[in-house]
Design a protein around this motif. Structure first.
Motif, PDB file in Angstrom:
ATOM      1  N   ASN A  42       0.824  -1.200   0.000  1.00  0.00           N
ATOM      2  CA  ASN A  42       0.000   0.000   0.000  1.00  0.00           C
ATOM      3  C   ASN A  42       0.866   1.260   0.000  1.00  0.00           C
ATOM      4  O   ASN A  42       1.846   1.354   0.737  1.00  0.00           O
ATOM      5  CB  ASN A  42      -0.905  -0.005   1.238  1.00  0.00           C
ATOM      6  N   GLN A  43       0.530   2.221  -0.840  1.00  0.00           N
ATOM      7  CA  GLN A  43       1.162   3.529  -0.947  1.00  0.00           C
ATOM      8  C   GLN A  43       2.685   3.459  -1.091  1.00  0.00           C
ATOM      9  O   GLN A  43       3.418   4.262  -0.510  1.00  0.00           O
ATOM     10  CB  GLN A  43       0.768   4.405   0.249  1.00  0.00           C
ATOM     11  N   HIS A 138      -0.667   2.256  -5.444  1.00  0.00           N
ATOM     12  CA  HIS A 138      -2.093   2.207  -5.106  1.00  0.00           C
ATOM     13  C   HIS A 138      -2.288   2.619  -3.645  1.00  0.00           C
ATOM     14  O   HIS A 138      -1.333   2.676  -2.875  1.00  0.00           O
ATOM     15  CB  HIS A 138      -2.667   0.800  -5.334  1.00  0.00           C
ATOM     16  N   ASN A 139      -3.540   2.890  -3.305  1.00  0.00           N
ATOM     17  CA  ASN A 139      -3.873   3.189  -1.910  1.00  0.00           C
ATOM     18  C   ASN A 139      -5.045   2.329  -1.447  1.00  0.00           C
ATOM     19  O   ASN A 139      -5.936   2.782  -0.753  1.00  0.00           O
ATOM     20  CB  ASN A 139      -4.175   4.681  -1.721  1.00  0.00           C
ATOM     21  N   GLN A 140      -5.011   1.058  -1.786  1.00  0.00           N
ATOM     22  CA  GLN A 140      -6.096   0.138  -1.466  1.00  0.00           C
ATOM     23  C   GLN A 140      -6.199  -0.110   0.042  1.00  0.00           C
ATOM     24  O   GLN A 140      -7.239  -0.465   0.539  1.00  0.00           O
ATOM     25  CB  GLN A 140      -5.895  -1.179  -2.230  1.00  0.00           C
ATOM     26  N   GLY A 141      -5.108   0.052   0.783  1.00  0.00           N
ATOM     27  CA  GLY A 141      -5.127  -0.130   2.218  1.00  0.00           C
ATOM     28  C   GLY A 141      -4.272  -1.289   2.690  1.00  0.00           C
ATOM     29  O   GLY A 141      -3.856  -1.334   3.839  1.00  0.00           O
ATOM     30  N   SER A 142      -4.004  -2.239   1.824  1.00  0.00           N
ATOM     31  CA  SER A 142      -3.123  -3.370   2.145  1.00  0.00           C
ATOM     32  C   SER A 142      -2.444  -3.812   0.852  1.00  0.00           C
ATOM     33  O   SER A 142      -2.653  -3.209  -0.200  1.00  0.00           O
ATOM     34  CB  SER A 142      -3.928  -4.523   2.757  1.00  0.00           C
ATOM     35  N   ASN A 143      -1.624  -4.836   0.931  1.00  0.00           N
ATOM     36  CA  ASN A 143      -0.949  -5.328  -0.272  1.00  0.00           C
ATOM     37  C   ASN A 143      -1.965  -5.756  -1.328  1.00  0.00           C
ATOM     38  O   ASN A 143      -3.017  -6.314  -0.996  1.00  0.00           O
ATOM     39  CB  ASN A 143      -0.075  -6.543   0.051  1.00  0.00           C
TER      40      ASN A 143
END
Length: 162
Positions: A42-43, A138-143
């Motif tokens: 993430n990020q 990405h910024n999905q929140g987790s891998n």
């Protein structure tokens, strides 16, 4: 002099335009796709692995580093696509073209349920040490893993004739 373009002509020798031959080949060129997924934290800007070479006219693509280093100077059209193996929706789905370790092009969209992301740009490469790679963010929140499908994840390029 002038030519009647409605007539048929047989030419011998070399056709010239401004002292240079007309036409040419769009080489070096290459295409590679993913043979496995890339895990993207993430990020975090993460280089995407395109380890399966489809073709490489001049042996300028390095599958172990997912890097294109042409030995012919010129302008190159570079394109890459990837797809996250995720049905989650999130705002930042970014693909980036890096030249010599620095971002030169980026495309950002929201990720919507398994959509593909594509980035393209024209890059000037010196024909000896310049190289290009593809990164994602990405910024999905987790891998999130990229999909390993061959038609969904690819990296390609070719020298354009100017």
């Amino acid at each position: 002099e002038s030519m009647d373009l409605t007539d048929a002509y047989n030419f011998t020798g070399t056709l010239q335009q401004n002292g240079a031959g007309i036409g040419g080949a769009n080489t070096p060129s290459f295409m590679a796709h993913s043979n496995s997924s890339t895990t993207m934290p993430n990020q975090t800007a993460t280089k995407i692995a395109y380890g399966n070479e489809v073709f490489d006219t001049d042996s300028d693509y390095d599958t172990s580093n997912s890097r294109f280093t042409p030995q012919t100077a010129g302008k190159y059209l570079i394109t890459a696509q990837t797809r996250f193996n995720s049905d989650s929706d999130f705002n930042d789905n970014i693909m980036r073209i890096y030249k010599n370790g620095s971002q030169i092009f980026a495309r950002q969209t929201a990720h919507q349920h398994y959509e593909c992301q594509i980035v393209t740009g024209i890059v000037t490469l010196n024909g000896s040490s310049d190289y290009v790679e593809i990164y994602g963010f990405h910024n999905q929140g987790s891998n999130v893993d990229t999909d390993s499908g061959t038609t969904l994840n690819f990296f390609q390029g070719y020298k354009i004739i100017i």
